[in-house]
Design a protein around this motif. Structure first.
Motif, PDB file in Angstrom:
ATOM      1  N   THR A  46       0.807  -1.224   0.000  1.00 51.74           N
ATOM      2  CA  THR A  46       0.000   0.000   0.000  1.00 51.74           C
ATOM      3  C   THR A  46       0.839   1.273   0.000  1.00 51.74           C
ATOM      4  O   THR A  46       0.290   2.361  -0.130  1.00 51.74           O
ATOM      5  CB  THR A  46      -0.931   0.025   1.220  1.00 51.74           C
ATOM      6  OG1 THR A  46      -0.147  -0.068   2.400  1.00 51.74           O
ATOM      7  CG2 THR A  46      -1.925  -1.125   1.162  1.00 51.74           C
ATOM      8  N   ARG A  70       2.765   2.223  -6.527  1.00 49.46           N
ATOM      9  CA  ARG A  70       2.844   1.055  -5.647  1.00 49.46           C
ATOM     10  C   ARG A  70       3.545  -0.089  -6.371  1.00 49.46           C
ATOM     11  O   ARG A  70       3.410  -0.255  -7.584  1.00 49.46           O
ATOM     12  CB  ARG A  70       1.447   0.624  -5.215  1.00 49.46           C
ATOM     13  CG  ARG A  70       0.716   1.697  -4.442  1.00 49.46           C
ATOM     14  CD  ARG A  70      -0.691   1.309  -4.159  1.00 49.46           C
ATOM     15  NE  ARG A  70      -1.430   1.178  -5.426  1.00 49.46           N
ATOM     16  CZ  ARG A  70      -2.734   1.136  -5.533  1.00 49.46           C
ATOM     17  NH1 ARG A  70      -3.485   1.197  -4.457  1.00 49.46           N
ATOM     18  NH2 ARG A  70      -3.325   1.019  -6.698  1.00 49.46           N
ATOM     19  N   ARG A  75       2.123  -6.213  -4.468  1.00 45.01           N
ATOM     20  CA  ARG A  75       0.661  -6.251  -4.503  1.00 45.01           C
ATOM     21  C   ARG A  75       0.158  -7.594  -5.017  1.00 45.01           C
ATOM     22  O   ARG A  75      -0.832  -8.129  -4.525  1.00 45.01           O
ATOM     23  CB  ARG A  75       0.122  -5.110  -5.350  1.00 45.01           C
ATOM     24  CG  ARG A  75       0.376  -3.757  -4.686  1.00 45.01           C
ATOM     25  CD  ARG A  75      -0.167  -2.606  -5.491  1.00 45.01           C
ATOM     26  NE  ARG A  75      -1.604  -2.652  -5.685  1.00 45.01           N
ATOM     27  CZ  ARG A  75      -2.511  -2.330  -4.774  1.00 45.01           C
ATOM     28  NH1 ARG A  75      -2.135  -1.940  -3.583  1.00 45.01           N
ATOM     29  NH2 ARG A  75      -3.795  -2.385  -5.047  1.00 45.01           N
TER      30      ARG A  75
END
Length: 82
Positions: A46, A70, A75
């Motif tokens: 994040t 990001r 992720r």
């Protein structure tokens, strides 16, 4: 003579194909990484970096960054946890 089940014959035929084996190894590696992602030294999924928006692959971002800066690898691995 012993009869071979159709399921076993189909499975054996699939494993002889090279791309099935390669795909199985890739999936197994991804599952292994997802299991151990809390132990890996990755950036936070994040955390945003305004200077690194939409960068390509680099040493600091192996799969690049998204439109908010990001880390895509982080992720993807954290997203596999659920």
């Amino acid at each position: 003579m012993t009869a071979v089940s159709p399921t076993l014959a189909t499975t054996a035929r699939l494993w002889r194909r090279r791309w099935v084996s390669v795909g199985a190894v890739v999936v197994a590696l991804h599952v292994l990484l997802v299991v151990f992602v809390p132990l890996l030294p990755l950036q936070s999924p994040t955390a945003q970096d305004a200077a690194a928006v939409l960068q390509g692959m680099s040493r600091s971002h192996w799969l690049g960054t998204d439109d908010l800066g990001r880390d895509v690898l982080s992720r993807a691995l954290w997203g596999g946890r659920p």
